[in-house]
Design an enzyme around this catalytic site. Structure first.
Site, PDB file in Angstrom:
ATOM      1  N   GLY A   1       0.782  -1.239   0.000  1.00 50.36           N
ATOM      2  CA  GLY A   1       0.000   0.000   0.000  1.00 50.36           C
ATOM      3  C   GLY A   1       0.811   1.285   0.000  1.00 50.36           C
TER       4      GLY A   1
ATOM      5  N   ARG B   1      14.684   6.128 -16.481  1.00 51.54           N
ATOM      6  CA  ARG B   1      15.496   4.920 -16.284  1.00 51.54           C
ATOM      7  C   ARG B   1      14.852   3.903 -17.214  1.00 51.54           C
ATOM      8  NH1 ARG B   1      14.733  -0.637 -15.089  1.00 51.54           N
ATOM      9  NH2 ARG B   1      16.364  -1.407 -13.719  1.00 51.54           N
TER      10      ARG B   1
ATOM     11  N   HIS C   1      16.722  -2.924  -6.173  1.00 50.24           N
ATOM     12  CA  HIS C   1      15.621  -3.872  -6.008  1.00 50.24           C
ATOM     13  C   HIS C   1      15.908  -5.198  -6.698  1.00 50.24           C
ATOM     14  CE1 HIS C   1      15.224  -2.172  -9.931  1.00 50.24           C
ATOM     15  NE2 HIS C   1      14.263  -3.024 -10.239  1.00 50.24           N
ATOM     16  N   ASP C   2      17.013  -5.270  -7.450  1.00 48.55           N
ATOM     17  CA  ASP C   2      17.382  -6.518  -8.132  1.00 48.55           C
ATOM     18  C   ASP C   2      18.540  -7.245  -7.460  1.00 48.55           C
ATOM     19  OD1 ASP C   2      15.449  -6.337 -10.120  1.00 48.55           O
ATOM     20  OD2 ASP C   2      16.767  -5.295 -11.534  1.00 48.55           O
TER      21      ASP C   2
ATOM     22  N   HIS D   1       9.173  -4.505 -23.056  1.00 49.55           N
ATOM     23  CA  HIS D   1       8.015  -5.403 -22.999  1.00 49.55           C
ATOM     24  C   HIS D   1       6.858  -4.687 -22.320  1.00 49.55           C
ATOM     25  CE1 HIS D   1      10.663  -6.131 -19.481  1.00 49.55           C
ATOM     26  NE2 HIS D   1       9.524  -6.031 -18.801  1.00 49.55           N
TER      27      HIS D   1
ATOM     28  N   ASP E   1      15.656 -10.512  -4.100  1.00 48.68           N
ATOM     29  CA  ASP E   1      14.238 -10.368  -4.406  1.00 48.68           C
ATOM     30  C   ASP E   1      13.491 -11.636  -3.989  1.00 48.68           C
ATOM     31  OD1 ASP E   1      11.840 -10.027  -5.805  1.00 48.68           O
ATOM     32  OD2 ASP E   1      12.737 -10.312  -7.783  1.00 48.68           O
TER      33      ASP E   1
ATOM     34  N   GLU F   1      19.401   0.556 -18.289  1.00 50.03           N
ATOM     35  CA  GLU F   1      19.769  -0.585 -17.446  1.00 50.03           C
ATOM     36  C   GLU F   1      20.524  -1.583 -18.324  1.00 50.03           C
ATOM     37  OE1 GLU F   1      17.940  -4.215 -14.799  1.00 50.03           O
ATOM     38  OE2 GLU F   1      17.149  -3.669 -16.756  1.00 50.03           O
TER      39      GLU F   1
ATOM     40  N   ARG G   1      13.096  -6.081  -0.778  1.00 50.14           N
ATOM     41  CA  ARG G   1      12.052  -5.067  -0.994  1.00 50.14           C
ATOM     42  C   ARG G   1      11.165  -4.940   0.242  1.00 50.14           C
ATOM     43  NH1 ARG G   1      10.585  -7.013  -7.263  1.00 50.14           N
ATOM     44  NH2 ARG G   1      12.740  -6.817  -7.999  1.00 50.14           N
TER      45      ARG G   1
ATOM     46  N   ASP H   1       2.379   4.631  -1.325  1.00 54.13           N
ATOM     47  CA  ASP H   1       1.781   5.521  -2.330  1.00 54.13           C
ATOM     48  C   ASP H   1       2.585   6.819  -2.446  1.00 54.13           C
ATOM     49  OD1 ASP H   1       1.024   6.506   0.150  1.00 54.13           O
ATOM     50  OD2 ASP H   1      -0.975   7.106  -0.500  1.00 54.13           O
TER      51      ASP H   1
ATOM     52  N   ASP I   1      14.331   0.342 -18.703  1.00 56.77           N
ATOM     53  CA  ASP I   1      14.449  -1.067 -18.325  1.00 56.77           C
ATOM     54  C   ASP I   1      14.960  -1.908 -19.497  1.00 56.77           C
ATOM     55  OD1 ASP I   1      13.853  -2.956 -16.189  1.00 56.77           O
ATOM     56  OD2 ASP I   1      12.299  -3.767 -17.492  1.00 56.77           O
TER      57      ASP I   1
HETATM   58  C1  ARE Z   1      10.315 -12.447 -10.714  1.00 53.95           C
HETATM   59  C2  ARE Z   1      10.705 -12.933  -9.331  1.00 53.95           C
HETATM   60  C3  ARE Z   1      12.127 -13.461  -9.330  1.00 53.95           C
HETATM   61  C4  ARE Z   1      12.265 -14.567 -10.348  1.00 53.95           C
HETATM   62  C5  ARE Z   1      11.816 -14.030 -11.706  1.00 53.95           C
HETATM   63  C6  ARE Z   1      11.861 -15.108 -12.749  1.00 53.95           C
HETATM   64  O1  ARE Z   1      10.557 -11.862  -8.415  1.00 53.95           O
HETATM   65  O2  ARE Z   1      12.461 -13.956  -8.065  1.00 53.95           O
HETATM   66  O3  ARE Z   1      13.625 -14.950 -10.438  1.00 53.95           O
HETATM   67  O4  ARE Z   1      10.486 -13.475 -11.614  1.00 53.95           O
HETATM   68  O5  ARE Z   1      10.833 -15.991 -12.560  1.00 53.95           O
HETATM   69  C7  ARE Z   1      10.637  -7.609 -12.695  1.00 53.95           C
HETATM   70  C8  ARE Z   1      10.520  -7.773 -11.186  1.00 53.95           C
HETATM   71  C9  ARE Z   1      11.100  -9.093 -10.738  1.00 53.95           C
HETATM   72  C10 ARE Z   1      10.460 -10.218 -11.518  1.00 53.95           C
HETATM   73  C11 ARE Z   1      10.653  -9.982 -13.011  1.00 53.95           C
HETATM   74  C12 ARE Z   1       9.969 -11.027 -13.859  1.00 53.95           C
HETATM   75  O6  ARE Z   1      11.170  -6.697 -10.540  1.00 53.95           O
HETATM   76  O7  ARE Z   1      10.809  -9.271  -9.363  1.00 53.95           O
HETATM   77  O8  ARE Z   1      11.143 -11.383 -11.122  1.00 53.95           O
HETATM   78  O9  ARE Z   1      10.070  -8.712 -13.353  1.00 53.95           O
HETATM   79  O10 ARE Z   1       8.641 -11.087 -13.566  1.00 53.95           O
HETATM   80  C13 ARE Z   1      18.552  -9.352 -16.040  1.00 53.95           C
HETATM   81  C14 ARE Z   1      18.090  -8.302 -17.054  1.00 53.95           C
HETATM   82  C15 ARE Z   1      17.638  -7.043 -16.356  1.00 53.95           C
HETATM   83  C16 ARE Z   1      16.584  -7.321 -15.300  1.00 53.95           C
HETATM   84  C17 ARE Z   1      17.146  -8.363 -14.338  1.00 53.95           C
HETATM   85  C18 ARE Z   1      16.097  -8.769 -13.318  1.00 53.95           C
HETATM   86  O11 ARE Z   1      19.156  -8.018 -17.958  1.00 53.95           O
HETATM   87  O12 ARE Z   1      17.069  -6.178 -17.330  1.00 53.95           O
HETATM   88  O13 ARE Z   1      17.545  -9.539 -15.054  1.00 53.95           O
HETATM   89  N1  ARE Z   1      16.171  -6.103 -14.568  1.00 53.95           N
HETATM   90  C19 ARE Z   1      14.946  -5.333 -14.902  1.00 53.95           C
HETATM   91  C20 ARE Z   1      14.334  -4.732 -13.648  1.00 53.95           C
HETATM   92  C21 ARE Z   1      13.684  -5.838 -12.843  1.00 53.95           C
HETATM   93  C22 ARE Z   1      12.472  -6.321 -13.631  1.00 53.95           C
HETATM   94  C23 ARE Z   1      12.778  -6.536 -15.054  1.00 53.95           C
HETATM   95  C24 ARE Z   1      13.939  -6.118 -15.637  1.00 53.95           C
HETATM   96  C25 ARE Z   1      11.691  -7.030 -15.914  1.00 53.95           C
HETATM   97  O14 ARE Z   1      15.260  -3.998 -12.921  1.00 53.95           O
HETATM   98  O15 ARE Z   1      13.288  -5.450 -11.566  1.00 53.95           O
HETATM   99  O16 ARE Z   1      12.007  -7.537 -13.029  1.00 53.95           O
HETATM  100  O17 ARE Z   1      10.954  -5.852 -16.296  1.00 53.95           O
HETATM  101  C26 ARE Z   1      23.400 -10.712 -14.520  1.00 53.95           C
HETATM  102  C27 ARE Z   1      23.037 -10.480 -15.986  1.00 53.95           C
HETATM  103  C28 ARE Z   1      21.896  -9.503 -16.157  1.00 53.95           C
HETATM  104  C29 ARE Z   1      20.766  -9.844 -15.223  1.00 53.95           C
HETATM  105  C30 ARE Z   1      21.318  -9.773 -13.791  1.00 53.95           C
HETATM  106  C31 ARE Z   1      20.254  -9.910 -12.706  1.00 53.95           C
HETATM  107  O18 ARE Z   1      24.326  -9.819 -14.048  1.00 53.95           O
HETATM  108  O19 ARE Z   1      24.140  -9.980 -16.721  1.00 53.95           O
HETATM  109  O20 ARE Z   1      21.437  -9.480 -17.499  1.00 53.95           O
HETATM  110  O21 ARE Z   1      19.714  -8.891 -15.396  1.00 53.95           O
HETATM  111  O22 ARE Z   1      22.297 -10.766 -13.639  1.00 53.95           O
HETATM  112  O23 ARE Z   1      19.638 -11.142 -12.770  1.00 53.95           O
END
Ligand code: ARE
Length: 593
Positions: free
Chosen positions: A166, A321, A418-419, A241, A463, A352, A467, A168, A323
């Site tokens: 919640g 930023r 957050h990642d 996406h 994650d 990113e 968070r 905001d 994504d």
């Molecule tokens: C969810 C779950 C995770 C689960 C995942 C897969 O929470 O626990 O592992 O699903 O099932 C967003 C949410 C996440 C969510 C994800 C999918 O914040 O919680 O995960 O959506 O539903 C790579 C990408 C990079 C990406 C990271 C996460 O290159 O772009 O993976 N980051 C962005 C955002 C995220 C967001 C998304 C993309 C999707 O910042 O928050 O996730 O919009 C190495 C590699 C990288 C890799 C990195 C981290 O260093 O070089 O390429 O990043 O590891 O994994």
């Protein structure tokens, strides 16, 4: 001379306009191989009348190479150049299409920076290198009184991948004093447009603030309140996406190839009710809920560009930023840049990207990327202590040599997000180690970003544990750590050399846990030293190790931040500097000018 190690090419990180009047050239040679490097340069239309020479200096070194640099003032704006390299008695010339003891008579075959077109200069927004960011995950930062009790999980209970708390935008507005007291001047919000999940990376409506967070009006009021405090606002946009609830995707699900949005996504196989074959489409990371957009389709690209333009005009945001920036095509980023900069020339375009990002940072697409590579090194050196000082310094230097200086200055320096798991957790809960990592972050090149809650001692694994809800009860906050962060921000603000200029490692021994580097810009020089080990250590510098090459002894060094002092600084008679550092000790010294 190791000729095979020589490398240079024009543009990118090898020859770039750092300011309007100079081209900085960078040359790679094998480490320790060459005694002297000189650039011979002039105007190709009048080579004999203009040729002059400038010595180069080694500014960075990694495990294999030295990187020499020189700044060339080019009166005619046209630059033709070659290198003269000396090793022992050997002298060779190095050009684009030849290598040898005798250079060609004319400039033919030299390297060229054909013309210093002002529009080709890489110019990230000037404010970024001076900024300190704070990252907010809106669902978890603050919940205002307007949120109906009982609708969400109790604040502070354990986060899961699905639950929501919640938070905001009015809640953020109520807490701006916290940010002002800390001293940050920019906020990066993870997505806040309408989406079903708690993280909002699955956009449903690009034109609406998620109803949980507020309305367009709340966002506008928040941005206005931030601006009134001198705080800039960066929003997260997902253009790689959408979420599966995005109406055009729903239309594709319903109408198949007959949908007017059929080309908006990357469909690999259409569903066939007769054979029972289902729809197959590209996604982000195999997540069915995150269908990949086809930005090569003009209508899709136009739609997203209008979204960007809308939020700039409507809410007066200061940056984006972006994504998964590395999976969207370059052409789209070029168009986005034109669109955004036409509305707000100093808006920040932050991508990113987790790896070599030079292909996006040539000045025509993004301004900067999130510096996950250096974060990874900082975690390994300061937190998990799995690499030594030499490895750390070598790979950081290699990273710096991969980009033009101004790109490094505008990069986004983070120690967690957050990642990732939180910094304190990665330090095994050891605050002393965490403080050293933070000192590094605030004295390194690029704009630091604090992940919400790190400053008051929050911990969290990957994650979703990273968070957790922000802790607001003062007695549960680590106020000493907060004061330390506040001091680090003030330290960075007090010294231009920490925000711009160069860095040079002074002490980074193999197997060592002590590290020291110098930041320098103009007359200002700052030495930062760390001991990430449990044993006391003394770091000694000879005078000549200092970048400017002049006296580093006598009374010329003063402590820039006395609170950090861990031992008495000694200035030996023969010049130089001795810094005794206790376990997890550090020091920041300033050259008095
Ligand atoms: C969810 C779950 C995770 C689960 C995942 C897969 O929470 O626990 O592992 O699903 O099932 C967003 C949410 C996440 C969510 C994800 C999918 O914040 O919680 O995960 O959506 O539903 C790579 C990408 C990079 C990406 C990271 C996460 O290159 O772009 O993976 N980051 C962005 C955002 C995220 C967001 C998304 C993309 C999707 O910042 O928050 O996730 O919009 C190495 C590699 C990288 C890799 C990195 C981290 O260093 O070089 O390429 O990043 O590891 O994994």
């Amino acid at each position: 001379m190791n000729r095979g190690a020589l490398y240079h090419r024009h543009k990118q990180n090898w020859a770039f306009m750092y300011d309007d009047a100079h081209v900085r050239v960078r040359l790679r040679t094998a480490r320790g191989d060459i005694d002297e490097a000189v650039v011979c340069y002039g105007d190709k239309y009048d080579w004999h009348g203009t040729e002059c020479r400038t010595p180069m200096t080694i500014r960075l070194s990694d495990s294999l190479y030295d990187y020499w640099e020189a700044d060339l003032a080019v009166g005619t704006r046209r630059l033709s150049y070659r290198f003269l390299l000396g090793s022992g008695r050997e002298r060779i010339y190095f050009g684009e299409r030849w290598l040898g003891e005798q250079p060609p008579e004319e400039s033919f075959g030299n390297f060229e920076y054909p013309y210093m077109n002002p529009d080709d200069a890489i110019r990230p927004p000037g404010w970024v290198k001076d900024a300190v960011f704070y990252q907010i995950f809106p669902d978890r930062f603050a919940r205002s009184g307007a949120v109906a009790a009982g609708t969400f999980e109790p604040w502070g209970s354990a986060p899961t991948k699905q639950n929501a708390f919640g938070g905001d935008l009015s809640g953020v507005l109520d807490k701006l004093d916290h940010l002002t007291a800390l001293g940050v001047d920019a906020i990066y919000f993870t997505p806040l447009f309408q989406a079903p999940s708690s993280h909002k990376y699955d956009t449903e409506n690009y034109y609406a603030v998620d109803p949980q967070f507020g309305t367009v009006e709340t966002l506008k009021a928040l941005v206005e309140a931030c601006h009134a405090r001198g705080i800039r606002v960066l929003l997260d946009f997902v253009f790689n996406h959408t979420g599966s609830r995005f109406p055009p995707f729903q239309d594709v699900l319903e109408r198949g190839p007959a949908s007017r949005y059929a080309d908006w996504f990357r469909v690999l196989r259409w569903a066939d009710p007769d054979t029972g074959v289902s729809l197959v489409y590209e996604t982000f990371g195999y997540e069915a809920d995150l269908p990949k957009l086809n930005v090569s389709h003009p209508e899709t690209a136009d739609y997203l560009l209008q979204v960007a333009s809308y939020w700039l005009r409507e809410a007066d945001i200061d940056g984006f930023r972006l994504d998964v920036a590395n999976e969207v095509d370059h052409r789209f980023w070029r168009r986005l840049r034109e669109t955004v900069k036409a509305v707000k020339p100093d808006a920040y375009l932050l991508g990113e990207i987790f790896h070599d990002a030079m292909a996006w940072l040539g000045g025509d697409q993004l301004d900067a990327v999130m510096d996950y590579p250096v974060r990874d090194l900082a975690i390994k050196f300061f937190a998990s202590r799995t690499i030594d000082a030499e490895t750390f310094a070598n790979i950081v230097s290699q990273q710096l040599a991969m980009y033009p200086q101004q790109v490094c200055e505008a990069s986004f320096q983070l120690l967690g997000s957050h990642d990732t798991a939180r910094l304190l957790t990665l330090c095994g809960g050891d605050e002393a180690r965490m403080r050293l990592a933070v000192l590094f972050q605030f004295t390194y090149i690029g704009a630091p970003c604090i992940y919400y809650g790190d400053e008051i001692g929050m911990s969290g694994e990957n994650d979703p544990d990273n968070r957790r809800c922000m802790v607001w009860e003062p007695e549960a906050q680590n106020r000493e750590l907060f004061a330390f962060y506040r001091d680090m921000i003030a330290l960075r603000r007090a010294h231009g050399a920490l925000r711009g200029g160069g860095i040079r490692f002074l002490h980074a021994p193999a197997g060592g846990s002590a590290l020291a580097y110098e930041r320098y810009a103009g007359d200002e020089r700052i030495v930062v030293a760390f001991n990430v080990g449990e044993q006391p250590q003394t770091i000694r510098f000879a005078s000549e190790q200092s970048v400017a090459g002049d006296e580093a002894g006598g009374e010329t060094w003063v402590e820039a931040w006395e609170e950090l002092r861990t031992g008495e600084v000694r200035l030996p008679d023969g010049g130089g500097l001795e810094l005794p550092l206790g376990p997890y000790g550090c020091a920041v010294l300033r050259h008095r000018v």
